[in-house]
Design an enzyme around this catalytic site. Structure first.
Site, short mmCIF file in Angstrom:
data_model
loop_
_atom_site.label_atom_id
_atom_site.label_comp_id
_atom_site.label_asym_id
_atom_site.label_seq_id
_atom_site.Cartn_x
_atom_site.Cartn_y
_atom_site.Cartn_z
N HIS A 256 -9.40 1.28 5.27
CA HIS A 256 -8.10 1.50 5.90
C HIS A 256 -8.28 2.47 7.08
O HIS A 256 -9.09 3.41 7.00
CB HIS A 256 -7.10 2.07 4.89
CG HIS A 256 -5.69 2.01 5.41
ND1 HIS A 256 -5.20 2.93 6.29
CD2 HIS A 256 -4.69 1.13 5.19
CE1 HIS A 256 -3.95 2.61 6.61
NE2 HIS A 256 -3.62 1.52 5.95
N GLU B 132 -6.63 4.89 8.01
CA GLU B 132 -6.41 6.30 7.67
C GLU B 132 -7.65 6.92 7.03
O GLU B 132 -7.92 8.11 7.19
CB GLU B 132 -5.17 6.43 6.77
CG GLU B 132 -3.89 6.19 7.59
CD GLU B 132 -2.74 5.56 6.82
OE1 GLU B 132 -2.75 5.58 5.58
OE2 GLU B 132 -1.82 5.05 7.49
N GLY C 159 2.98 2.36 10.83
CA GLY C 159 3.98 3.41 10.71
C GLY C 159 4.71 3.73 11.99
O GLY C 159 5.43 4.74 12.06
N SER D 172 3.87 -2.07 10.40
CA SER D 172 5.32 -2.14 10.62
C SER D 172 5.92 -3.48 10.21
O SER D 172 6.85 -3.98 10.85
CB SER D 172 5.66 -1.80 12.07
OG SER D 172 5.30 -0.45 12.35
N ASN E 201 0.87 -1.18 0.00
CA ASN E 201 0.00 0.00 0.00
C ASN E 201 0.90 1.23 0.00
O ASN E 201 1.50 1.56 1.02
CB ASN E 201 -0.89 -0.04 1.25
CG ASN E 201 -1.72 1.23 1.40
OD1 ASN E 201 -1.77 2.07 0.49
ND2 ASN E 201 -2.36 1.38 2.56
N GLU F 160 -4.96 -4.79 10.76
CA GLU F 160 -3.95 -3.75 10.93
C GLU F 160 -4.21 -3.00 12.23
O GLU F 160 -5.04 -2.08 12.25
CB GLU F 160 -4.01 -2.76 9.76
CG GLU F 160 -3.69 -3.35 8.42
CD GLU F 160 -3.11 -2.31 7.47
OE1 GLU F 160 -2.07 -2.58 6.89
OE2 GLU F 160 -3.68 -1.21 7.35
N LYS G 112 0.11 4.25 -0.20
CA LYS G 112 -0.53 5.44 0.38
C LYS G 112 -0.31 6.63 -0.56
O LYS G 112 -0.32 6.43 -1.78
CB LYS G 112 -0.01 5.67 1.80
CG LYS G 112 -0.15 4.39 2.65
CD LYS G 112 0.09 4.59 4.10
CE LYS G 112 -0.08 3.25 4.83
NZ LYS G 112 0.02 3.35 6.27
P1 13P Z 1 3.32 0.43 7.69
O1 13P Z 1 3.82 -0.85 7.04
O2 13P Z 1 4.04 1.64 7.21
O3 13P Z 1 3.26 0.30 9.17
O4 13P Z 1 1.81 0.64 7.18
C1 13P Z 1 0.91 -0.40 7.25
C2 13P Z 1 -0.30 -0.02 6.51
O5 13P Z 1 -1.05 0.85 6.91
C3 13P Z 1 -0.59 -0.75 5.26
O6 13P Z 1 -1.88 -0.51 4.81
#
Ligand code: 13P
Length: 262
Positions: free
Chosen positions: A104, A106, A180, A220, A12, A174, A14
């Site tokens: 997601h 976010e 992150g 992560s 992803n 997740e 983003k």
């Molecule tokens: P990270 O791998 O940067 O922690 O992000 C995970 C994520 O949100 C994938 O959709």
């Protein structure tokens, strides 16, 4: 009888990599994996670029016969019409997207997406022949108050309302606090929650769907910890954010079989 599920490693991106950067990235990733002969179908690789990259990446995958699956990061609940700024699942399907991420954290946090909106997006994806990658996960406050699984289980229950038993879906666990942060969940926690999410699939869609549907862990994930997650029986892959933007790191995650000696 247990069904063999092909591991799915999904990147992803983003809001990273514009369409020109995407070309260089996909070519380098393909090269890194081609050399190592790791694109033989033992693992499925999915790329989830920003909308504005999709046409470019689709063209490149087609032209160079690169066997990565393409997905989008979101879609509209609606199919067409006066919805400025929205993207229809129909458009994504026309770009050969196989997958679309829905729910997601976010989007839930910054765009106020409720469980009901996520459920409507799951329906929109399925209407257009896209496989929804349904993201669920608890915040650190949820974790403290309710433990790890209650919130993701509740989110998935709503997302799967009205989904038929033969639907193709992917679920991604997740934990919000792991995204992150550099602090991944333990493999034990990932296994525990992924197993509970599989029970939700069994309850809503039946045992056959539970056995064939892939449940991913995200938060992560790095080359250094992927093997520990993939060893768990109910973790069928990873949804990778930051580490999916670094060619060598993402290639190493895709080659996780090496780490576990398969
Ligand atoms: P990270 O791998 O940067 O922690 O992000 C995970 C994520 O949100 C994938 O959709």
């Amino acid at each position: 009888m247990a069904v063999a599920r092909v591991p799915f490693i999904a990147g992803n991106w983003k809001m990273n990599l514009d369409h020109q950067q995407a070309i260089a990235f996909v070519q380098k990733l393909h090269w890194a994996l081609k050399e190592a002969k790791h694109l033989d179908g033992t693992v499925e690789v999915g790329l989830f670029p920003p909308f504005t990259d999709l046409r470019t990446v689709q063209t490149l995958l087609d032209a160079d016969k690169i066997p990565f699956a393409l997905g989008a990061q979101d879609l509209s609940t609606k199919d067409s019409g006066a919805y400025t700024g929205e993207i229809s699942g129909a458009f994504l399907k026309r770009l050969n997207c196989a997958y679309v991420i829905v729910g997601h954290s976010e989007r839930r946090e910054y765009h106020a997406e409720t469980d009901e909106i996520v459920a409507a997006k799951v329906q929109a994806a399925l209407r257009h022949g896209l496989v929804p990658v349904i993201c669920v996960g608890e915040t650190s406050e949820d974790l403290e108050k309710f433990g790890a699984s209650a919130v993701p289980v509740g989110q998935l229950e709503v997302a799967l309302e009205g989904v038929s038993a033969d639907a193709d879906i992917v679920v991604a666990y997740e934990p919000v606090w792991a995204i992150g942060s550099g602090q991944a969940a333990t493999p034990d926690q990932a296994q525990e929650v992924c197993a509970k999410l599989r029970e939700v699939i069994a309850g809503r869609l039946g045992q056959e769907a539970a056995e064939r549907s892939r449940v991913l862990y995200g938060g992560s994930v790095k080359a250094g910890n992927i093997a520990s997650f993939m060893r768990e029986p109910d973790v069928d892959g990873a949804l990778v954010g930051g580490a999916s933007l670094v060619v060598d790191e993402f290639a190493a995650i895709i080659r996780f079989q090496k780490h576990v000696g398969v």
